[in-house]
Design a protein around this motif. Structure first.
Motif, PDB file in Angstrom:
ATOM      1  N   SER A 182     -44.795 -99.810  36.678  1.00 34.14           N
ATOM      2  CA  SER A 182     -43.628-100.654  36.395  1.00 34.14           C
ATOM      3  C   SER A 182     -44.079-102.097  36.202  1.00 34.14           C
ATOM      4  N   ILE A 183     -43.398-102.791  35.312  1.00 32.14           N
ATOM      5  CA  ILE A 183     -43.809-104.148  34.945  1.00 32.14           C
ATOM      6  C   ILE A 183     -43.217-105.187  35.889  1.00 32.14           C
ATOM      7  N   LYS A 184     -41.950-105.000  36.236  1.00 30.67           N
ATOM      8  CA  LYS A 184     -41.252-106.005  37.038  1.00 30.67           C
ATOM      9  C   LYS A 184     -41.057-105.537  38.485  1.00 30.67           C
ATOM     10  N   PRO A 185     -40.856-106.493  39.393  1.00 28.11           N
ATOM     11  CA  PRO A 185     -40.484-106.121  40.763  1.00 28.11           C
ATOM     12  C   PRO A 185     -39.145-105.389  40.756  1.00 28.11           C
ATOM     13  N   GLY A 186     -38.978-104.465  41.684  1.00 26.84           N
ATOM     14  CA  GLY A 186     -37.707-103.749  41.729  1.00 26.84           C
ATOM     15  C   GLY A 186     -37.768-102.532  42.637  1.00 26.84           C
ATOM     16  N   LEU A 187     -36.633-101.870  42.742  1.00 25.99           N
ATOM     17  CA  LEU A 187     -36.486-100.712  43.620  1.00 25.99           C
ATOM     18  C   LEU A 187     -37.249 -99.506  43.093  1.00 25.99           C
ATOM     19  N   LEU A 188     -38.027 -98.873  43.968  1.00 25.18           N
ATOM     20  CA  LEU A 188     -38.762 -97.656  43.614  1.00 25.18           C
ATOM     21  C   LEU A 188     -38.151 -96.417  44.253  1.00 25.18           C
ATOM     22  N   TYR A 189     -37.564 -96.596  45.430  1.00 25.13           N
ATOM     23  CA  TYR A 189     -37.056 -95.420  46.156  1.00 25.13           C
ATOM     24  C   TYR A 189     -35.921 -95.833  47.084  1.00 25.13           C
ATOM     25  N   SER A 190     -34.869 -95.041  47.070  1.00 27.03           N
ATOM     26  CA  SER A 190     -33.775 -95.223  48.016  1.00 27.03           C
ATOM     27  C   SER A 190     -33.165 -93.861  48.294  1.00 27.03           C
TER      28      SER A 190
END
Length: 480
Positions: A182-190
Protein backbone atom coordinates in the motif's frame (compact mmCIF):
# COMPACT_ATOMS: atom_id res chain seq x y z
CA UNK A 1 -27.86 -18.49 32.70
CA UNK A 2 -26.30 -15.78 30.57
CA UNK A 3 -27.99 -13.64 27.90
CA UNK A 4 -26.21 -11.25 25.54
CA UNK A 5 -28.10 -8.29 24.02
CA UNK A 6 -26.76 -6.49 20.93
CA UNK A 7 -28.51 -3.23 19.96
CA UNK A 8 -27.45 -1.11 16.98
CA UNK A 9 -28.85 2.40 16.54
CA UNK A 10 -27.52 4.89 13.99
CA UNK A 11 -23.82 5.19 14.89
CA UNK A 12 -24.07 3.62 18.35
CA UNK A 13 -23.59 -0.05 19.21
CA UNK A 14 -24.55 -1.26 22.69
CA UNK A 15 -23.82 -4.75 23.98
CA UNK A 16 -25.04 -5.93 27.37
CA UNK A 17 -24.29 -9.18 29.19
CA UNK A 18 -26.82 -10.27 31.79
CA UNK A 19 -26.44 -13.25 34.12
CA UNK A 20 -29.43 -14.54 36.06
CA UNK A 21 -31.27 -11.33 35.11
CA UNK A 22 -28.51 -9.16 36.59
CA UNK A 23 -26.45 -6.73 34.52
CA UNK A 24 -22.79 -7.80 34.65
CA UNK A 25 -21.16 -6.15 31.62
CA UNK A 26 -21.99 -3.24 29.35
CA UNK A 27 -20.12 -2.13 26.23
CA UNK A 28 -20.83 0.93 24.08
CA UNK A 29 -19.01 1.73 20.85
CA UNK A 30 -19.42 4.68 18.51
CA UNK A 31 -18.86 4.02 14.84
CA UNK A 32 -16.61 6.25 12.73
CA UNK A 33 -14.99 7.61 15.85
CA UNK A 34 -11.35 7.10 14.94
CA UNK A 35 -8.99 4.19 15.58
CA UNK A 36 -10.13 1.63 18.15
CA UNK A 37 -8.08 -0.99 20.04
CA UNK A 38 -7.31 -4.06 17.95
CA UNK A 39 -7.25 -2.30 14.59
CA UNK A 40 -4.05 -2.59 12.54
CA UNK A 41 -2.69 0.25 10.36
CA UNK A 42 0.13 1.02 8.01
CA UNK A 43 1.88 4.14 9.27
CA UNK A 44 4.73 6.50 8.43
CA UNK A 45 7.00 7.80 11.21
CA UNK A 46 6.70 11.59 11.32
CA UNK A 47 8.92 12.31 14.29
CA UNK A 48 11.11 10.54 16.83
CA UNK A 49 11.70 12.17 20.24
CA UNK A 50 14.64 10.36 21.91
CA UNK A 51 14.20 12.26 25.19
CA UNK A 52 10.87 10.54 25.85
CA UNK A 53 11.69 7.41 23.79
CA UNK A 54 8.65 7.90 21.62
CA UNK A 55 7.81 7.91 17.91
CA UNK A 56 4.88 9.83 16.43
CA UNK A 57 3.28 8.08 13.49
CA UNK A 58 0.81 9.12 10.78
CA UNK A 59 -1.70 6.30 10.24
CA UNK A 60 -4.01 8.29 7.98
CA UNK A 61 -6.27 9.59 10.75
CA UNK A 62 -6.89 13.03 12.21
CA UNK A 63 -4.24 12.73 14.93
CA UNK A 64 -0.82 11.16 14.79
CA UNK A 65 -0.49 8.20 17.12
CA UNK A 66 2.41 7.55 19.47
CA UNK A 67 4.55 4.46 20.10
CA UNK A 68 7.04 3.90 22.90
CA UNK A 69 10.49 2.78 21.78
CA UNK A 70 12.28 -0.01 23.60
CA UNK A 71 14.72 -2.77 22.71
CA UNK A 72 12.26 -5.37 24.03
CA UNK A 73 9.88 -4.29 21.26
CA UNK A 74 12.71 -4.36 18.71
CA UNK A 75 11.75 -0.85 17.58
CA UNK A 76 14.44 1.41 19.08
CA UNK A 77 16.14 1.87 15.68
CA UNK A 78 13.07 3.35 14.01
CA UNK A 79 13.72 6.67 12.30
CA UNK A 80 11.76 9.43 10.61
CA UNK A 81 9.94 8.44 7.34
CA UNK A 82 10.13 4.71 8.12
CA UNK A 83 7.05 2.73 7.16
CA UNK A 84 5.65 0.58 9.98
CA UNK A 85 2.70 -1.72 10.66
CA UNK A 86 1.16 -0.97 14.04
CA UNK A 87 -1.72 -2.16 16.21
CA UNK A 88 -3.87 0.26 18.21
CA UNK A 89 -3.64 -0.30 21.97
CA UNK A 90 -5.59 2.71 23.26
CA UNK A 91 -8.05 5.13 21.72
CA UNK A 92 -7.38 8.83 21.34
CA UNK A 93 -8.14 10.91 24.44
CA UNK A 94 -8.58 14.69 24.24
CA UNK A 95 -5.61 16.15 22.36
CA UNK A 96 -3.61 12.93 22.77
CA UNK A 97 -3.55 10.58 19.79
CA UNK A 98 -4.00 6.79 19.91
CA UNK A 99 -1.31 4.61 21.49
CA UNK A 100 0.06 1.91 19.16
CA UNK A 101 2.58 -0.91 19.14
CA UNK A 102 4.57 -2.72 16.48
CA UNK A 103 3.98 -6.00 18.38
CA UNK A 104 1.06 -7.26 16.31
CA UNK A 105 -1.30 -9.85 17.77
CA UNK A 106 -4.37 -11.50 16.25
CA UNK A 107 -6.78 -13.08 18.74
CA UNK A 108 -9.03 -16.04 18.10
CA UNK A 109 -11.41 -17.82 20.44
CA UNK A 110 -8.86 -20.48 21.40
CA UNK A 111 -5.49 -18.82 20.86
CA UNK A 112 -3.65 -15.61 19.99
CA UNK A 113 -0.83 -15.40 17.46
CA UNK A 114 1.90 -12.84 18.13
CA UNK A 115 4.70 -11.36 16.03
CA UNK A 116 6.99 -10.21 18.84
CA UNK A 117 7.21 -13.41 20.90
CA UNK A 118 8.14 -16.70 19.27
CA UNK A 119 7.21 -18.95 22.20
CA UNK A 120 4.21 -21.10 23.04
CA UNK A 121 2.51 -19.64 26.11
CA UNK A 122 -0.63 -20.53 28.03
CA UNK A 123 -3.35 -18.64 29.85
CA UNK A 124 -2.78 -18.48 33.61
CA UNK A 125 -6.12 -20.27 34.01
CA UNK A 126 -4.72 -23.39 32.33
CA UNK A 127 -3.13 -25.54 35.06
CA UNK A 128 -3.09 -28.92 33.32
CA UNK A 129 0.59 -29.70 32.72
CA UNK A 130 -0.19 -32.75 30.58
CA UNK A 131 -2.26 -30.57 28.24
CA UNK A 132 0.58 -28.04 28.00
CA UNK A 133 3.13 -30.74 27.21
CA UNK A 134 0.82 -32.30 24.60
CA UNK A 135 0.40 -28.93 22.85
CA UNK A 136 4.10 -28.08 22.91
CA UNK A 137 5.06 -31.46 21.43
CA UNK A 138 2.35 -31.67 18.77
CA UNK A 139 1.33 -28.19 17.67
CA UNK A 140 2.41 -27.27 14.16
CA UNK A 141 3.09 -23.56 13.81
CA UNK A 142 5.07 -21.16 11.61
CA UNK A 143 8.45 -20.32 13.11
CA UNK A 144 8.01 -16.54 12.78
CA UNK A 145 5.13 -16.27 15.26
CA UNK A 146 4.43 -17.02 18.89
CA UNK A 147 1.22 -18.55 20.21
CA UNK A 148 -0.69 -17.95 23.41
CA UNK A 149 -3.28 -20.64 24.16
CA UNK A 150 -6.37 -19.07 25.71
CA UNK A 151 -8.54 -20.54 28.45
CA UNK A 152 -11.08 -21.80 25.90
CA UNK A 153 -8.27 -23.63 24.08
CA UNK A 154 -8.23 -26.29 26.78
CA UNK A 155 -11.82 -27.21 25.93
CA UNK A 156 -11.14 -28.25 22.32
CA UNK A 157 -8.89 -30.71 20.58
CA UNK A 158 -5.55 -30.15 18.88
CA UNK A 159 -7.23 -30.21 15.46
CA UNK A 160 -9.46 -27.26 16.38
CA UNK A 161 -6.47 -25.29 17.69
CA UNK A 162 -4.48 -26.07 14.55
CA UNK A 163 -7.34 -24.91 12.36
CA UNK A 164 -7.60 -21.57 14.14
CA UNK A 165 -3.84 -20.98 14.07
CA UNK A 166 -3.79 -21.55 10.31
CA UNK A 167 -6.70 -19.17 9.80
CA UNK A 168 -5.13 -16.43 11.92
CA UNK A 169 -1.76 -16.84 10.19
CA UNK A 170 -3.36 -16.45 6.76
CA UNK A 171 -4.93 -13.23 8.02
CA UNK A 172 -1.55 -12.03 9.33
CA UNK A 173 0.13 -12.73 5.98
CA UNK A 174 -2.59 -10.73 4.20
CA UNK A 175 -2.09 -7.78 6.58
CA UNK A 176 1.70 -7.84 6.10
CA UNK A 177 1.34 -8.12 2.31
CA UNK A 178 -1.05 -5.18 2.10
CA UNK A 179 1.22 -3.20 4.43
CA UNK A 180 4.18 -3.71 2.11
CA UNK A 181 2.39 -2.76 -1.10
CA UNK A 182 0.00 0.00 0.00
CA UNK A 183 1.21 3.48 -0.85
CA UNK A 184 -0.49 5.59 1.80
CA UNK A 185 -0.96 5.20 5.56
CA UNK A 186 -4.29 3.65 6.43
CA UNK A 187 -6.32 0.82 7.91
CA UNK A 188 -5.15 -2.72 7.13
CA UNK A 189 -7.34 -4.78 9.44
CA UNK A 190 -10.39 -4.32 11.61
CA UNK A 191 -12.61 -6.96 13.15
CA UNK A 192 -16.16 -6.15 14.28
CA UNK A 193 -14.73 -4.26 17.25
CA UNK A 194 -16.48 -4.78 20.56
CA UNK A 195 -18.94 -7.24 19.00
CA UNK A 196 -16.18 -9.61 17.94
CA UNK A 197 -14.52 -9.33 21.36
CA UNK A 198 -17.73 -10.18 23.17
CA UNK A 199 -18.52 -13.12 20.88
CA UNK A 200 -14.96 -14.37 21.21
CA UNK A 201 -14.46 -13.82 24.94
CA UNK A 202 -17.89 -13.87 26.59
CA UNK A 203 -19.82 -16.67 24.88
CA UNK A 204 -19.46 -19.85 26.93
CA UNK A 205 -21.41 -22.86 28.17
CA UNK A 206 -23.47 -20.60 30.45
CA UNK A 207 -24.70 -18.52 27.49
CA UNK A 208 -28.22 -19.48 26.49
CA UNK A 209 -29.29 -16.65 24.16
CA UNK A 210 -27.86 -13.87 22.01
CA UNK A 211 -30.56 -11.35 21.10
CA UNK A 212 -29.90 -8.84 18.30
CA UNK A 213 -32.07 -6.17 16.65
CA UNK A 214 -30.40 -5.90 13.26
CA UNK A 215 -30.68 -8.35 10.37
CA UNK A 216 -27.05 -7.98 9.29
CA UNK A 217 -25.84 -8.52 12.87
CA UNK A 218 -28.20 -11.49 13.18
CA UNK A 219 -26.57 -13.16 10.17
CA UNK A 220 -23.06 -12.29 11.37
CA UNK A 221 -23.62 -13.59 14.92
CA UNK A 222 -25.22 -16.77 13.60
CA UNK A 223 -22.19 -17.40 11.41
CA UNK A 224 -19.75 -16.86 14.29
CA UNK A 225 -21.72 -18.97 16.77
CA UNK A 226 -22.13 -21.77 14.23
CA UNK A 227 -18.33 -22.10 14.10
CA UNK A 228 -17.91 -22.34 17.89
CA UNK A 229 -17.72 -26.03 18.60
CA UNK A 230 -17.77 -25.95 22.42
CA UNK A 231 -21.09 -24.09 22.99
CA UNK A 232 -24.73 -24.22 21.89
CA UNK A 233 -26.40 -20.82 21.80
CA UNK A 234 -29.76 -19.65 20.44
CA UNK A 235 -29.55 -16.48 18.32
CA UNK A 236 -32.78 -14.44 18.30
CA UNK A 237 -33.72 -11.50 16.05
CA UNK A 238 -35.68 -8.83 17.96
CA UNK A 239 -38.48 -7.50 15.76
CA UNK A 240 -40.23 -4.71 17.62
CA UNK A 241 -40.76 -0.98 17.26
CA UNK A 242 -39.22 -0.44 20.70
CA UNK A 243 -35.45 -0.60 20.95
CA UNK A 244 -34.09 -3.91 22.21
CA UNK A 245 -32.71 -2.61 25.50
CA UNK A 246 -35.89 -0.64 26.22
CA UNK A 247 -38.05 -3.68 25.56
CA UNK A 248 -36.09 -5.73 28.10
CA UNK A 249 -35.94 -2.92 30.67
CA UNK A 250 -32.15 -2.64 30.41
CA UNK A 251 -31.82 0.95 29.19
CA UNK A 252 -32.75 2.45 32.56
CA UNK A 253 -30.17 0.21 34.24
CA UNK A 254 -27.52 1.61 31.90
CA UNK A 255 -28.60 5.17 32.67
CA UNK A 256 -28.29 4.39 36.38
CA UNK A 257 -24.56 3.93 35.78
CA UNK A 258 -24.37 7.75 35.68
CA UNK A 259 -25.10 7.95 39.39
CA UNK A 260 -22.14 7.98 41.73
CA UNK A 261 -24.02 6.44 44.67
CA UNK A 262 -24.99 2.76 44.68
CA UNK A 263 -27.23 1.44 47.42
CA UNK A 264 -26.40 -2.03 48.75
CA UNK A 265 -28.95 -4.56 49.96
CA UNK A 266 -27.90 -4.28 53.60
CA UNK A 267 -28.54 -0.54 53.76
CA UNK A 268 -24.90 0.36 53.21
CA UNK A 269 -23.73 2.18 50.08
CA UNK A 270 -20.71 2.89 47.91
CA UNK A 271 -19.91 6.26 46.34
CA UNK A 272 -17.78 6.52 43.18
CA UNK A 273 -16.09 9.84 42.41
CA UNK A 274 -13.68 10.81 39.65
CA UNK A 275 -10.77 13.13 40.23
CA UNK A 276 -8.24 14.40 37.72
CA UNK A 277 -5.82 11.57 38.53
CA UNK A 278 -7.94 8.63 39.69
CA UNK A 279 -11.26 7.18 40.78
CA UNK A 280 -12.06 7.15 44.48
CA UNK A 281 -14.64 4.72 45.92
CA UNK A 282 -15.93 5.24 49.44
CA UNK A 283 -17.77 2.55 51.42
CA UNK A 284 -20.42 3.80 53.87
CA UNK A 285 -22.11 1.60 56.47
CA UNK A 286 -25.38 3.56 56.39
CA UNK A 287 -28.14 1.69 58.21
CA UNK A 288 -26.44 -1.69 58.12
CA UNK A 289 -27.00 -2.94 61.67
CA UNK A 290 -27.72 -6.59 60.91
CA UNK A 291 -25.20 -8.05 63.37
CA UNK A 292 -24.77 -7.75 67.14
CA UNK A 293 -21.01 -7.45 66.67
CA UNK A 294 -19.72 -4.17 65.24
CA UNK A 295 -16.60 -5.93 63.94
CA UNK A 296 -18.77 -8.52 62.18
CA UNK A 297 -21.02 -5.81 60.74
CA UNK A 298 -18.00 -4.01 59.29
CA UNK A 299 -16.70 -7.23 57.72
CA UNK A 300 -20.07 -8.10 56.16
CA UNK A 301 -20.47 -4.56 54.81
CA UNK A 302 -16.98 -4.58 53.29
CA UNK A 303 -17.52 -8.03 51.74
CA UNK A 304 -20.82 -6.91 50.19
CA UNK A 305 -19.18 -3.69 48.99
CA UNK A 306 -16.19 -5.55 47.48
CA UNK A 307 -18.48 -7.72 45.37
CA UNK A 308 -20.44 -4.70 44.10
CA UNK A 309 -17.29 -2.62 43.53
CA UNK A 310 -15.79 -5.20 41.14
CA UNK A 311 -19.13 -5.36 39.30
CA UNK A 312 -19.41 -1.57 39.02
CA UNK A 313 -15.82 -1.14 37.83
CA UNK A 314 -16.41 -3.62 35.00
CA UNK A 315 -19.87 -2.27 34.15
CA UNK A 316 -18.68 1.34 34.00
CA UNK A 317 -15.34 0.37 32.41
CA UNK A 318 -13.36 2.33 35.00
CA UNK A 319 -9.61 2.19 34.48
CA UNK A 320 -6.32 3.65 35.58
CA UNK A 321 -5.82 4.08 39.33
CA UNK A 322 -8.80 3.27 41.56
CA UNK A 323 -8.57 3.79 45.33
CA UNK A 324 -11.15 2.12 47.59
CA UNK A 325 -11.73 3.45 51.09
CA UNK A 326 -13.25 0.52 52.96
CA UNK A 327 -14.66 0.83 56.47
CA UNK A 328 -11.71 0.49 58.87
CA UNK A 329 -10.72 -3.08 59.74
CA UNK A 330 -7.61 -3.98 61.73
CA UNK A 331 -8.13 -7.74 61.53
CA UNK A 332 -5.68 -9.11 58.92
CA UNK A 333 -7.81 -12.21 58.32
CA UNK A 334 -10.86 -10.03 57.57
CA UNK A 335 -8.80 -7.85 55.22
CA UNK A 336 -7.65 -10.93 53.31
CA UNK A 337 -11.25 -12.11 52.94
CA UNK A 338 -12.24 -8.75 51.42
CA UNK A 339 -9.32 -8.92 49.00
CA UNK A 340 -10.35 -12.46 47.99
CA UNK A 341 -13.85 -11.25 47.10
CA UNK A 342 -12.40 -8.33 45.09
CA UNK A 343 -10.04 -10.62 43.18
CA UNK A 344 -12.82 -13.13 42.50
CA UNK A 345 -14.86 -10.33 40.95
CA UNK A 346 -12.11 -9.67 38.39
CA UNK A 347 -11.30 -13.33 37.72
CA UNK A 348 -12.74 -13.29 34.19
CA UNK A 349 -11.87 -9.66 33.45
CA UNK A 350 -10.02 -9.36 30.14
CA UNK A 351 -8.57 -6.00 31.16
CA UNK A 352 -5.39 -6.54 33.15
CA UNK A 353 -6.34 -5.68 36.73
CA UNK A 354 -4.06 -5.62 39.78
CA UNK A 355 -5.28 -5.41 43.38
CA UNK A 356 -2.82 -4.34 46.07
CA UNK A 357 -2.98 -5.14 49.82
CA UNK A 358 -4.61 -2.87 52.38
CA UNK A 359 -2.53 0.14 53.34
CA UNK A 360 -2.16 1.37 56.93
CA UNK A 361 -5.06 3.74 56.24
CA UNK A 362 -7.35 0.85 55.20
CA UNK A 363 -7.18 1.84 51.55
CA UNK A 364 -7.02 -0.67 48.68
CA UNK A 365 -5.42 0.38 45.42
CA UNK A 366 -6.54 -1.13 42.12
CA UNK A 367 -4.91 -0.55 38.76
CA UNK A 368 -6.85 -1.53 35.64
CA UNK A 369 -5.68 -1.28 32.05
CA UNK A 370 -7.67 1.16 29.95
CA UNK A 371 -9.50 -0.30 26.98
CA UNK A 372 -12.11 2.01 25.54
CA UNK A 373 -13.88 4.86 27.29
CA UNK A 374 -15.85 4.68 30.47
CA UNK A 375 -19.62 4.31 30.00
CA UNK A 376 -20.53 7.78 31.26
CA UNK A 377 -18.57 9.37 28.39
CA UNK A 378 -21.07 7.88 25.93
CA UNK A 379 -24.09 8.94 27.99
CA UNK A 380 -23.18 12.35 29.42
CA UNK A 381 -22.05 15.71 28.12
CA UNK A 382 -21.27 19.09 29.66
CA UNK A 383 -24.33 21.09 30.66
CA UNK A 384 -24.06 24.60 29.24
CA UNK A 385 -26.87 25.76 31.54
CA UNK A 386 -24.43 25.08 34.41
CA UNK A 387 -21.69 27.04 32.56
CA UNK A 388 -20.04 23.74 31.67
CA UNK A 389 -19.51 22.80 35.33
CA UNK A 390 -22.23 20.14 35.46
CA UNK A 391 -23.16 17.07 33.43
CA UNK A 392 -26.38 16.03 31.71
CA UNK A 393 -27.53 13.05 29.67
CA UNK A 394 -26.58 13.63 26.04
CA UNK A 395 -29.54 14.98 24.09
CA UNK A 396 -28.80 12.50 21.29
CA UNK A 397 -28.99 9.64 23.82
CA UNK A 398 -32.35 10.84 25.15
CA UNK A 399 -33.70 11.38 21.64
CA UNK A 400 -33.03 7.75 20.69
CA UNK A 401 -35.03 6.61 23.72
CA UNK A 402 -37.91 9.02 22.99
CA UNK A 403 -37.96 7.77 19.39
CA UNK A 404 -38.38 4.21 20.67
CA UNK A 405 -41.47 5.23 22.68
CA UNK A 406 -42.93 7.19 19.74
CA UNK A 407 -42.53 4.19 17.43
CA UNK A 408 -44.19 1.95 20.04
CA UNK A 409 -47.20 4.31 20.28
CA UNK A 410 -47.44 4.53 16.50
CA UNK A 411 -47.34 0.77 16.06
CA UNK A 412 -49.75 -0.13 18.86
CA UNK A 413 -52.22 2.78 18.73
CA UNK A 414 -51.58 4.89 15.62
CA UNK A 415 -52.12 8.10 17.64
CA UNK A 416 -51.05 11.31 15.88
CA UNK A 417 -50.77 13.59 18.93
CA UNK A 418 -47.62 12.92 21.00
CA UNK A 419 -46.92 14.61 24.33
CA UNK A 420 -43.33 14.71 25.68
CA UNK A 421 -42.05 15.91 29.03
CA UNK A 422 -38.31 16.54 29.48
CA UNK A 423 -35.86 18.63 31.44
CA UNK A 424 -35.77 22.37 30.72
CA UNK A 425 -31.98 22.23 30.22
CA UNK A 426 -32.71 20.94 26.69
CA UNK A 427 -35.28 23.66 25.89
CA UNK A 428 -33.01 26.08 24.03
CA UNK A 429 -31.54 23.46 21.67
CA UNK A 430 -34.88 21.85 20.85
CA UNK A 431 -36.77 25.10 20.24
CA UNK A 432 -33.93 26.40 18.05
CA UNK A 433 -34.30 23.36 15.78
CA UNK A 434 -37.85 22.06 16.20
CA UNK A 435 -37.94 20.30 12.84
CA UNK A 436 -34.63 18.55 13.54
CA UNK A 437 -35.90 17.30 16.90
CA UNK A 438 -39.23 16.08 15.48
CA UNK A 439 -37.44 14.36 12.61
CA UNK A 440 -34.99 12.67 15.01
CA UNK A 441 -37.88 11.11 16.98
CA UNK A 442 -39.55 9.97 13.73
CA UNK A 443 -42.66 12.14 14.24
CA UNK A 444 -42.86 14.30 11.11
CA UNK A 445 -46.35 12.90 10.41
CA UNK A 446 -47.59 13.77 13.92
CA UNK A 447 -48.40 16.71 16.16
CA UNK A 448 -45.77 17.04 18.88
CA UNK A 449 -46.19 18.74 22.25
CA UNK A 450 -43.15 19.27 24.50
CA UNK A 451 -43.41 20.43 28.12
CA UNK A 452 -40.04 21.42 29.61
CA UNK A 453 -39.84 20.86 33.38
CA UNK A 454 -37.18 21.62 35.96
CA UNK A 455 -35.31 18.81 37.74
CA UNK A 456 -36.65 16.06 35.48
CA UNK A 457 -33.96 13.42 34.99
CA UNK A 458 -35.31 11.41 32.06
CA UNK A 459 -38.50 12.00 30.07
CA UNK A 460 -42.12 10.96 29.62
CA UNK A 461 -43.87 10.18 26.35
CA UNK A 462 -47.66 9.77 26.13
CA UNK A 463 -50.29 9.66 23.36
CA UNK A 464 -53.00 12.33 23.55
CA UNK A 465 -56.26 10.50 22.98
CA UNK A 466 -59.04 12.86 24.10
CA UNK A 467 -59.97 16.25 22.66
CA UNK A 468 -59.86 17.97 26.06
CA UNK A 469 -56.28 16.67 26.62
CA UNK A 470 -55.20 18.15 23.31
CA UNK A 471 -56.95 21.45 24.05
CA UNK A 472 -55.37 21.75 27.50
CA UNK A 473 -51.88 21.04 26.19
CA UNK A 474 -52.07 23.15 23.00
CA UNK A 475 -49.70 25.69 24.55
CA UNK A 476 -46.90 23.10 24.42
CA UNK A 477 -47.30 22.23 20.73
CA UNK A 478 -44.03 22.75 18.83
CA UNK A 479 -44.91 21.01 15.57
CA UNK A 480 -47.85 19.89 13.40
Amino acid sequence: MKDIFIERRENLLKIVVRENDKLVECYIEEENNGPIPGEIYKGVVKNVVPAIKCAFIDIGCEKNCYMYLDSKFNNNKIKKQDEVIVEVLKESIGTKGPKVTNAISLPGRYCVIETLNKDIRFSKSIKNEEFKLHIRENINRPKDIGIMIRTNGEKVGLEELQKEISSLYLQLEKIQREGRYSIKPGLLYSDAGVMDRVLRDRVDVKTSRIIVDNEADFQYVNKIVHNISDVKVEVILHNDSRTLLNAYGIEKEILNLRHNKIQLGSGASIVIDKTEAMYVIDVNSGKNLNSNSMERTVLNTNLEAAEEISRQIKLRNLSGIIVVDFIDMDNKEYQDRVLEVLRAGFKDDKNATYIYPFTELNLVQISRRRRGRNISEFIEEKCEVCDGKGKRIKLSYLVSMIKSEVLKIDREQGIKDIYVEMNSIYKKEILEDKIGFVKSIDALDKRVYVNFKNKMELFKVEPLIFANQIQNLEVYRIYG
